[in-house]
Design a protein around this motif. Structure first.
Motif, mmCIF file in Angstrom:
data_model
loop_
_atom_site.group_PDB
_atom_site.id
_atom_site.type_symbol
_atom_site.label_atom_id
_atom_site.label_comp_id
_atom_site.label_asym_id
_atom_site.label_seq_id
_atom_site.Cartn_x
_atom_site.Cartn_y
_atom_site.Cartn_z
ATOM 1 N N ALA A 167 0.826 -1.207 0.000
ATOM 2 C CA ALA A 167 0.000 0.000 0.000
ATOM 3 C C ALA A 167 0.867 1.266 0.000
ATOM 4 O O ALA A 167 0.592 2.225 -0.733
ATOM 5 N N ILE A 168 1.932 1.261 0.800
ATOM 6 C CA ILE A 168 2.805 2.437 0.879
ATOM 7 C C ILE A 168 3.480 2.702 -0.465
ATOM 8 O O ILE A 168 3.521 3.844 -0.954
ATOM 9 N N VAL A 169 4.032 1.653 -1.074
ATOM 10 C CA VAL A 169 4.724 1.823 -2.348
ATOM 11 C C VAL A 169 3.759 2.299 -3.436
ATOM 12 O O VAL A 169 4.097 3.153 -4.267
ATOM 13 N N LEU A 170 2.541 1.763 -3.433
ATOM 14 C CA LEU A 170 1.550 2.197 -4.428
ATOM 15 C C LEU A 170 1.170 3.659 -4.215
ATOM 16 O O LEU A 170 0.987 4.410 -5.190
ATOM 17 N N VAL A 171 1.039 4.079 -2.967
ATOM 18 C CA VAL A 171 0.724 5.486 -2.692
ATOM 19 C C VAL A 171 1.828 6.391 -3.229
ATOM 20 O O VAL A 171 1.562 7.396 -3.902
ATOM 21 N N THR A 172 3.081 6.034 -2.953
ATOM 22 C CA THR A 172 4.189 6.873 -3.411
ATOM 23 C C THR A 172 4.391 6.794 -4.919
ATOM 24 O O THR A 172 4.891 7.736 -5.528
ATOM 25 N N THR A 173 3.999 5.677 -5.538
ATOM 26 C CA THR A 173 4.159 5.523 -6.985
ATOM 27 C C THR A 173 3.037 6.212 -7.748
ATOM 28 O O THR A 173 3.275 6.885 -8.757
ATOM 29 N N TRP A 174 1.818 6.052 -7.272
ATOM 30 C CA TRP A 174 0.656 6.583 -7.988
ATOM 31 C C TRP A 174 0.301 8.014 -7.598
ATOM 32 O O TRP A 174 -0.285 8.742 -8.385
ATOM 33 N N GLY A 175 0.615 8.401 -6.366
ATOM 34 C CA GLY A 175 0.219 9.718 -5.889
ATOM 35 C C GLY A 175 0.804 10.840 -6.733
ATOM 36 O O GLY A 175 2.007 10.912 -6.939
ATOM 37 N N GLY A 176 -0.058 11.713 -7.225
ATOM 38 C CA GLY A 176 0.385 12.848 -8.025
ATOM 39 C C GLY A 176 0.617 12.539 -9.479
ATOM 40 O O GLY A 176 0.876 13.443 -10.271
ATOM 41 N N SER A 177 0.543 11.248 -9.869
ATOM 42 C CA SER A 177 0.748 10.893 -11.283
ATOM 43 C C SER A 177 -0.492 10.169 -11.819
ATOM 44 O O SER A 177 -1.273 10.736 -12.579
ATOM 45 N N GLU A 178 -0.696 8.918 -11.393
ATOM 46 C CA GLU A 178 -1.886 8.173 -11.824
ATOM 47 C C GLU A 178 -3.151 8.730 -11.178
ATOM 48 O O GLU A 178 -4.213 8.771 -11.796
ATOM 49 N N TYR A 179 -3.030 9.119 -9.901
ATOM 50 C CA TYR A 179 -4.172 9.639 -9.158
ATOM 51 C C TYR A 179 -3.742 10.893 -8.397
ATOM 52 O O TYR A 179 -2.573 11.013 -7.995
ATOM 53 N N ALA A 180 -4.680 11.795 -8.184
ATOM 54 C CA ALA A 180 -4.403 12.977 -7.377
ATOM 55 C C ALA A 180 -4.155 12.560 -5.924
ATOM 56 O O ALA A 180 -4.693 11.551 -5.451
ATOM 57 N N TRP A 181 -3.327 13.339 -5.221
ATOM 58 C CA TRP A 181 -2.992 12.980 -3.853
ATOM 59 C C TRP A 181 -4.217 12.893 -2.965
ATOM 60 O O TRP A 181 -4.256 12.117 -2.010
ATOM 61 N N GLY A 182 -5.233 13.695 -3.249
ATOM 62 C CA GLY A 182 -6.432 13.680 -2.427
ATOM 63 C C GLY A 182 -7.530 12.772 -2.946
ATOM 64 O O GLY A 182 -8.661 12.801 -2.431
ATOM 65 N N SER A 183 -7.233 11.950 -3.949
ATOM 66 C CA SER A 183 -8.255 11.093 -4.556
ATOM 67 C C SER A 183 -8.649 9.961 -3.617
ATOM 68 O O SER A 183 -7.932 9.611 -2.675
ATOM 69 N N ALA A 184 -9.826 9.363 -3.915
ATOM 70 C CA ALA A 184 -10.319 8.267 -3.089
ATOM 71 C C ALA A 184 -9.357 7.079 -3.097
ATOM 72 O O ALA A 184 -9.150 6.435 -2.056
ATOM 73 N N MET A 185 -8.774 6.773 -4.255
ATOM 74 C CA MET A 185 -7.845 5.644 -4.354
ATOM 75 C C MET A 185 -6.647 5.814 -3.428
ATOM 76 O O MET A 185 -6.272 4.890 -2.680
ATOM 77 N N ILE A 186 -6.036 6.994 -3.435
ATOM 78 C CA ILE A 186 -4.861 7.245 -2.598
ATOM 79 C C ILE A 186 -5.246 7.220 -1.123
ATOM 80 O O ILE A 186 -4.517 6.670 -0.280
ATOM 81 N N MET A 187 -6.397 7.790 -0.789
ATOM 82 C CA MET A 187 -6.845 7.783 0.604
ATOM 83 C C MET A 187 -7.114 6.357 1.082
ATOM 84 O O MET A 187 -6.779 5.991 2.217
ATOM 85 N N GLU A 188 -7.740 5.546 0.223
ATOM 86 C CA GLU A 188 -8.025 4.160 0.601
ATOM 87 C C GLU A 188 -6.736 3.360 0.785
ATOM 88 O O GLU A 188 -6.604 2.580 1.742
ATOM 89 N N LEU A 189 -5.799 3.542 -0.131
ATOM 90 C CA LEU A 189 -4.521 2.841 -0.002
ATOM 91 C C LEU A 189 -3.784 3.265 1.269
ATOM 92 O O LEU A 189 -3.169 2.440 1.957
ATOM 93 N N THR A 190 -3.837 4.553 1.578
ATOM 94 C CA THR A 190 -3.200 5.041 2.796
ATOM 95 C C THR A 190 -3.822 4.405 4.027
ATOM 96 O O THR A 190 -3.114 3.963 4.947
ATOM 97 N N ALA A 191 -5.150 4.343 4.047
ATOM 98 C CA ALA A 191 -5.844 3.729 5.182
ATOM 99 C C ALA A 191 -5.499 2.251 5.306
ATOM 100 O O ALA A 191 -5.249 1.748 6.419
ATOM 101 N N ILE A 192 -5.473 1.545 4.170
ATOM 102 C CA ILE A 192 -5.109 0.122 4.183
ATOM 103 C C ILE A 192 -3.700 -0.062 4.728
ATOM 104 O O ILE A 192 -3.435 -0.947 5.553
ATOM 105 N N GLY A 193 -2.775 0.777 4.260
ATOM 106 C CA GLY A 193 -1.398 0.681 4.718
ATOM 107 C C GLY A 193 -1.271 0.908 6.208
ATOM 108 O O GLY A 193 -0.578 0.154 6.918
ATOM 109 N N VAL A 194 -1.950 1.932 6.725
ATOM 110 C CA VAL A 194 -1.866 2.247 8.153
ATOM 111 C C VAL A 194 -2.458 1.115 8.990
ATOM 112 O O VAL A 194 -1.857 0.658 9.976
ATOM 113 N N VAL A 195 -3.648 0.631 8.607
ATOM 114 C CA VAL A 195 -4.304 -0.444 9.355
ATOM 115 C C VAL A 195 -3.455 -1.716 9.331
ATOM 116 O O VAL A 195 -3.284 -2.395 10.361
#
Length: 542
Positions: free
Chosen positions: A237-265
């Motif tokens: 989840a962390i690697v996907l957030v850093t890879t996709w954030g700002g490029s594939e998806y906006a940093w505030g997008s639902a996908m990035i937020m969900e991945l961040t939550a998954i990573g933290v949990v």
């Protein structure tokens, strides 16, 4: 007194005194005869791991032209990176539990199988899947090399080999793009994967023949599968957030937020499971040692800075200074040579004196200074000036890179050598992911803002990949605007890197200079910061 000391060491190890003394006399001779051959095999394996991404990166345009699937291009790199990061701690723990040599050889075989399959891929989907297999093996290569060196060479003597490790890194970074371009042009892109086979075969043969590690008592507990699964999920989840954030998806997008939550949990769950597991995949007690925790922080930040610099320096020199992309590896020569020479110097001093605390401090100061100097580059900066700035940064990295691993390994018991090596490698890998993501987002944002402000945004909307040949075809006004935008982008990226570099400097100030373990039966692990005092009292009593 010497005989009494030997007898005490033998009893402390649970062996007869004469057996301990005999082992102390006999062990160094065969070790000295074979250690250099083993080190050569390990360096070949390290080269195998480091060259791969650089060679494949050069071949990617040709691969896409042959297989198609441009929209999935990023996954060729992402699948490899994900598999490498997620498997690194698992390989380290398996080595501790089931024996270093067999697990290391297995990782080489998995890497080579992935290389063969990648070379045989018929479409982009197959290539992505096979690159993930290759990444699984790669996760065990670097941690295996570091852990075996930790088993074979006492920390006090390990410094002399630091120059070799830094030299392998320099060879890979300089030679990778050149080798990749040559192979792609003359043999075809599939050989950018097949080239791993002869190197891997040599490494397999040499490791099998000459690597002999001492037998150790292995834990009887089962592998911590739940902990491994949660850690893998969290890292992914962390690697996907850093890879996709700002490029594939906006940093505030639902996908990035969900991945961040998954990573933290997942990571919180991992920490809970590790406190209950009989044989945790990453024992949390190693972080009770102050030095190990500080080295993890320094390693993370070093990865953040170094891989960001390696990414943006060639971009700057190609786009602003008009250098050829073919020689992109050579553009980093001042930084890499400086890093290699300084690493060799620091290793020699550490070996002869046993002192090392000063090196992380000096390295952090030079790293911050080098990054700040690089942030001053503009459209008028000469190659000589930028080369001097890179040399300063390289010197800082040379003081940090190998000392970080050495101190981390010296801070844990010998039974935890694998997890210590894998944890340090993992933090550096995660740091590089964050560095590329954050510095990349800042760089791209500044470039686009400057291009829009100067009226050239439409011509170079995805501008960060223009090379010297492409720039020459642009109108003069657009080209000048783009060059200014790139220099402005590198300014903000390196300035942020310099600010981040203050963190390892502060961490280095708190490092405690625990004596490095030497060779012989008296070489005991320092499980905590209080261990040296206890050993000193024991010696005094004897």
């Amino acid at each position: 007194m010497a005989d009494l000391k030997k007898a005490a060491d033998g009893k402390a190890d649970g062996r007869p005194a004469d057996e301990a003394a005999a082992e102390e006399t006999a062990a160094p001779e065969p070790r000295q005869r074979s250690v250099q051959v083993v080190m050569l095999a390990l360096m070949i394996t390290m080269l195998l791991a480091m060259l791969d991404n650089l060679i494949v990166g050069t071949a990617m345009p040709t691969i896409v032209g042959d297989l198609g699937g441009l929209e999935h291009l990023s996954w060729v790199v992402t699948s490899y990176t994900l598999a490498t990061a997620a498997s690194t701690p698992i390989w380290g723990k398996l080595g501790d539990m089931y024996g270093r040599k067999g697990i290391f050889l297995t990782s080489i075989v998995v890497f080579l199988i992935g290389s063969v399959l990648s070379g045989m891929a018929q479409d982009m989907g197959q290539l992505i899947g096979f690159r993930a297999i290759q990444g699984l093996g790669a996760g065990g290569l670097m941690v295996g090399v570091m852990a075996i060196i930790g088993d074979l060479v006492p920390p006090r003597e390990r410094g002399k080999y630091q120059g070799m490790m830094a030299g392998v890194m320099a060879i890979a970074m300089i030679g990778g793009p050149l080798v990749g371009g040559t192979i792609t042009d003359h043999l075809g892109w599939r050989w950018s994967f097949y080239i791993n086979l002869p190197l891997g075969a040599v490494a397999l043969a040499m490791v099998t023949a000459v690597l002999h590690l001492p037998d150790k008592e292995r834990p009887k507990a089962k592998v911590d599968y739940l902990g491994a699964g949660l850690l893998t999920l969290g890292i992914t989840a962390i690697v996907l957030v850093t890879t996709w954030g700002g490029s594939e998806y906006a940093w505030g997008s639902a996908m990035i937020m969900e991945l961040t939550a998954i990573g933290v949990v997942a990571l919180v769950g991992f920490l809970f499971v590790e406190t209950k597991a009989a044989e945790p995949i990453m024992p949390l007690h190693i972080f009770r040692n102050l030095n190990f925790t500080l080295m993890s922080v320094i390693g993370f930040m070093s990865g953040f800075v170094m891989f960001g610099a390696v990414l943006f320096l060639p971009l700057y020199q190609q786009s602003v200074q008009g250098a050829s992309a073919t020689n992109s590896g050579l553009l980093l020569l001042p930084m890499l040579l400086s890093m290699m020479v300084v690493s060799l110097f620091a290793g020699r001093v550490t070996t002869t004196s046993g002192k090392y605390k000063i090196f992380p401090i000096i390295g952090s100061v030079l790293m911050v200074g080098g990054l700040f100097l690089l942030s001053l580059m503009d459209t008028g900066t000469t190659r000589f000036t930028s080369g001097v700035y890179m040399a300063v940064l390289g010197a800082g990295m040379g003081f940090l890179m190998q000392i970080t691993m050495l101190v981390a390994q010296n801070s844990v018991e010998l039974k935890d050598m694998g997890v210590a090596s894998s944890a340090t490698t993992l933090f550096r890998t995660l740091g590089s992911s964050f560095g590329v993501a954050i510095m990349g987002a800042l760089f791209t944002g500044r470039v686009q803002d400057e291009m829009m402000a100067r009226g050239g945004g439409g011509a170079t909307a995805r501008s960060a990949q223009l090379d010297a040949a492409s720039l020459a075809k642009l109108p003069d006004a657009v080209r000048e605007a783009y060059q200014f935008a790139v220099s402005s982008g590198t300014h903000i990226a390196f300035l942020v890197g310099a600010c981040v570099g203050v963190i390892p400097l502060v961490a280095a100030l708190f490092v405690k200079e625990v004596p490095l373990r030497g060779a012989g039966p008296e070489a005991k692990a320092e499980p905590s910061d209080q261990a040296p005092a206890a050993d000193a009292m024991q010696t005094e009593t004897v």
